[in-house]
Scaffold this motif. Structure first.
Motif, PDB file in Angstrom:
ATOM      1  N   SER A 104       6.821  -2.092  -8.824  1.00  0.00           N
ATOM      2  CA  SER A 104       6.836  -2.114  -7.358  1.00  0.00           C
ATOM      3  C   SER A 104       5.467  -1.779  -6.767  1.00  0.00           C
ATOM      4  N   GLY A 105       4.962  -2.667  -5.926  1.00  0.00           N
ATOM      5  CA  GLY A 105       3.688  -2.457  -5.262  1.00  0.00           C
ATOM      6  C   GLY A 105       2.498  -3.002  -6.017  1.00  0.00           C
ATOM      7  N   GLN A 106       2.700  -3.357  -7.282  1.00  0.00           N
ATOM      8  CA  GLN A 106       1.589  -3.880  -8.076  1.00  0.00           C
ATOM      9  C   GLN A 106       1.078  -5.195  -7.498  1.00  0.00           C
ATOM     10  N   GLU A 107       2.012  -6.005  -6.973  1.00  0.00           N
ATOM     11  CA  GLU A 107       1.625  -7.284  -6.389  1.00  0.00           C
ATOM     12  C   GLU A 107       0.865  -7.112  -5.078  1.00  0.00           C
ATOM     13  N   ALA A 108       0.950  -5.907  -4.502  1.00  0.00           N
ATOM     14  CA  ALA A 108       0.208  -5.608  -3.266  1.00  0.00           C
ATOM     15  C   ALA A 108      -1.089  -4.873  -3.574  1.00  0.00           C
ATOM     16  N   GLY A 109      -1.457  -4.806  -4.849  1.00  0.00           N
ATOM     17  CA  GLY A 109      -2.687  -4.118  -5.226  1.00  0.00           C
ATOM     18  C   GLY A 109      -2.622  -2.627  -4.935  1.00  0.00           C
ATOM     19  N   ASN A 110      -1.470  -2.009  -5.188  1.00  0.00           N
ATOM     20  CA  ASN A 110      -1.288  -0.586  -4.889  1.00  0.00           C
ATOM     21  C   ASN A 110      -2.416   0.263  -5.475  1.00  0.00           C
ATOM     22  N   GLU A 111      -3.013   1.094  -4.641  1.00  0.00           N
ATOM     23  CA  GLU A 111      -4.158   1.899  -5.054  1.00  0.00           C
ATOM     24  C   GLU A 111      -3.872   3.389  -5.064  1.00  0.00           C
ATOM     25  N   LYS A 112      -2.605   3.778  -4.953  1.00  0.00           N
ATOM     26  CA  LYS A 112      -2.306   5.218  -4.948  1.00  0.00           C
ATOM     27  C   LYS A 112      -1.295   5.569  -6.041  1.00  0.00           C
ATOM     28  N   ARG A 113      -1.356   6.810  -6.474  1.00  0.00           N
ATOM     29  CA  ARG A 113      -0.338   7.346  -7.380  1.00  0.00           C
ATOM     30  C   ARG A 113       0.884   7.683  -6.524  1.00  0.00           C
ATOM     31  N   ILE A 114       1.959   6.984  -6.763  1.00  0.00           N
ATOM     32  CA  ILE A 114       3.156   7.160  -5.944  1.00  0.00           C
ATOM     33  C   ILE A 114       3.859   8.457  -6.324  1.00  0.00           C
ATOM     34  N   GLU A 115       4.163   9.282  -5.341  1.00  0.00           N
ATOM     35  CA  GLU A 115       4.844  10.559  -5.572  1.00  0.00           C
ATOM     36  C   GLU A 115       6.188  10.328  -6.267  1.00  0.00           C
ATOM     37  N   PHE A 116       6.544  11.272  -7.123  1.00  0.00           N
ATOM     38  CA  PHE A 116       7.782  11.126  -7.887  1.00  0.00           C
ATOM     39  C   PHE A 116       8.961  11.874  -7.272  1.00  0.00           C
ATOM     40  N   PHE A 117       8.695  13.029  -6.681  1.00  0.00           N
ATOM     41  CA  PHE A 117       9.781  13.873  -6.177  1.00  0.00           C
ATOM     42  C   PHE A 117       9.826  13.953  -4.656  1.00  0.00           C
ATOM     43  N   GLU A 118       8.975  13.175  -3.996  1.00  0.00           N
ATOM     44  CA  GLU A 118       8.900  13.196  -2.535  1.00  0.00           C
ATOM     45  C   GLU A 118       8.937  11.768  -2.001  1.00  0.00           C
ATOM     46  N   LYS A 119       9.184  11.630  -0.730  1.00  0.00           N
ATOM     47  CA  LYS A 119       9.125  10.324  -0.089  1.00  0.00           C
ATOM     48  C   LYS A 119       7.666   9.906   0.050  1.00  0.00           C
ATOM     49  N   ASP A 120       7.342   8.716  -0.441  1.00  0.00           N
ATOM     50  CA  ASP A 120       5.957   8.246  -0.443  1.00  0.00           C
ATOM     51  C   ASP A 120       5.963   6.712  -0.475  1.00  0.00           C
ATOM     52  N   PRO A 121       6.330   6.083   0.635  1.00  0.00           N
ATOM     53  CA  PRO A 121       6.522   4.624   0.647  1.00  0.00           C
ATOM     54  C   PRO A 121       5.278   3.835   0.244  1.00  0.00           C
ATOM     55  N   ILE A 122       5.524   2.731  -0.415  1.00  0.00           N
ATOM     56  CA  ILE A 122       4.461   1.808  -0.812  1.00  0.00           C
ATOM     57  C   ILE A 122       3.839   1.199   0.447  1.00  0.00           C
ATOM     58  N   LYS A 123       2.521   1.055   0.429  1.00  0.00           N
ATOM     59  CA  LYS A 123       1.829   0.404   1.543  1.00  0.00           C
ATOM     60  C   LYS A 123       1.695  -1.080   1.213  1.00  0.00           C
TER      61      LYS A 123
END
Length: 459
Positions: free
Chosen positions: A332-351
């Motif tokens: 998820s988010g790889q196709e959008a070139g995600n540049e952040k480490r997505i939080e595991f235990f908190e809400k942290d929506p993909i940009k």
């Protein structure tokens, strides 16, 4: 006719029976030795790629209903199998962070209310099937949340220390407790829960968390029970070849992931990649699928984004995963070139944003779909390594089946490379995967490659 004494009759009978006993014994031994075989995955998986859905972070809402709106985009990208991270209620006792881990399951037969209802999930599965895609869900069989419903109803399902207390299976996993697979009643209950989702929601299989920490025999008997309902697809979060014996269709190629990380750092080279794939042929049977990936939920959160780990080679390594033997995973988010480490235990929506990776993965998925050389397992073709004069810095392979062929070339360094081939296997007329340009390649072809560049020629 001579009449035999009774004791001689018994002795003669024994001599007559011994060869039969020996034959039966050897037959039984042979049957035992050949009991385990590599599973040939269901046909619909033969030209599939897989997409990992992090539902919590997929949207602000994080619901089944909101995710359904994204299905047309995923279908257009060529996704075939949607793997949902655990959809079950999350434990509250000893929870990590505000929202807790997906992998601390409170009830195996329920849905996390943050995502929606069981009926909404069933509707989502039905919609996915109507779009000719498949659904597998994450299954956490090794451990549960501290407040899982079995803690009260079946405390004997869990391991306890000398004080009679529950405990985590691994140091650091303080939000979960260890299940006891010496208790065969647990096998029955866990298998029943696995069957529930296939029967009730019509899912198509499972991705099984830390699968090697659960007895293989459990997975083998569970596979039999699931296949009685419908042919399923099973992915083990494990790399051991034995996981394919009567249990799983696909395992993780952590070996390649680690190797790509090392190549990106300059610690390994193209010869190491070649050796890796040659070793795979001896360690794994041809029927065994290997999942190829540059990232996933664990890798992204704990070890860094593809850009942190692979740098300017991130795109090239994705193409390697999409054309080598194995099934490509997109997170998820790889196709959008995600540049952040997505939080595991908190809400942290993909940009979500437009990125060239979406088009790249679309090309790779379409290539997998239509070119038999790239199909998975025995449905596709093996990799052949042509001879080149720069095999330390340039990795290449050819795959060919039934007039379908690809020739892939990768500069696995951050420097410009020149390479000359001398091998008939590369010769032919192709189309460049990225540009669409038609080219003719000769057996003594030369190439110049920019840093971290790649070429994929398709026939």
């Amino acid at each position: 006719m001579q009449i035999l004494r009774p004791h001689l009759k018994k002795l003669l009978s024994l001599f007559c029976i011994l060869p039969l006993l020996w034959a039966c014994g050897n037959k039984a031994k042979t049957e035992t030795e050949t009991t385990h075989k590599e599973i040939k995955p269901v046909e619909w998986s033969k030209n599939s790629i897989i997409y990992e859905v992090n539902l919590r972070q997929y949207s602000e809402a994080g619901t089944f209903a909101e995710f359904e709106k994204k299905l047309p985009e995923l279908k257009a990208m060529g996704v075939d199998i949607l793997w949902f991270m655990p959809i079950h209620p999350i434990g509250e006792k000893n929870r990590k962070g505000t929202m807790g881990s997906y992998y601390a399951v409170k009830d195996y037969k329920a849905v996390n209310p943050e995502h929606g209802t069981l009926e909404e999930f069933k509707a989502l599965v039905k919609k996915i099937h109507s779009m000719d895609m498949k659904v597998i869900i994450d299954w956490v069989a090794n451990h549960t949340a501290w407040d899982n419903i079995w803690v009260e109803s079946n405390p004997e399902f869990f391991n306890k220390n000398e004080k009679g207390e529950f405990f985590p299976p691994v140091d650091g996993w303080q939000d979960v407790i260890d299940l006891n697979y010496e208790n065969k009643e647990l096998w029955t209950a866990m298998t029943d829960a696995l069957k529930f989702w296939v029967k009730e929601a019509d899912i198509d299989g499972y991705r099984c968390d830390v699968a090697a920490m659960v007895p293989l025999e459990f997975w083998q008997q569970a596979r039999v029970e699931l296949d009685k309902i419908k042919p399923v697809f099973m992915l083990a979060e494990a790399h051991e070849a034995e996981m394919h014996h009567d249990a799983f269709d696909m395992t993780y190629s952590w070996q390649l992931k680690d190797l790509m990380n090392a190549v990106a750092k300059g610690e390994k080279n193209a010869l190491d990649i070649k050796k890796h794939f040659e070793n795979e042929k001896t360690e794994y049977k041809p029927e065994a699928y290997r999942m190829l990936f540059t990232t996933n939920h664990d890798e992204n959160t704990w070890n860094g984004t593809v850009f942190e780990r692979l740098g300017d080679g991130a795109e090239m390594f994705s193409v390697l995963c999409g054309t080598a033997e194995g099934m490509l995973l997109v997170y998820s988010g790889q196709e959008a070139g995600n540049e952040k480490r997505i939080e595991f235990f908190e809400k942290d929506p993909i940009k979500w944003k437009e990125h060239k990776f979406r088009g790249l993965f679309t090309k790779l998925a379409n290539l997998k779909e239509n070119n038999k050389a790239l199909w998975n397992g025995t449905y596709g073709a093996e990799m052949v390594h042509p001879t080149n004069d720069n095999d330390k810095n340039v990795y290449s392979f050819v795959r060919e089946k039934e007039n379908n062929k690809i020739f892939s070339i990768f500069n696995v360094t951050g420097k410009k490379q020149h390479v000359a081939f001398t091998d008939k296997v590369i010769a032919g007329k192709y189309k460049d995967l990225i540009t669409g340009e038609e080219v003719e390649i000769k057996e003594n072809q030369k190439f110049e490659l920019k840093p971290w560049a790649y070429l994929v020629y398709v026939k």
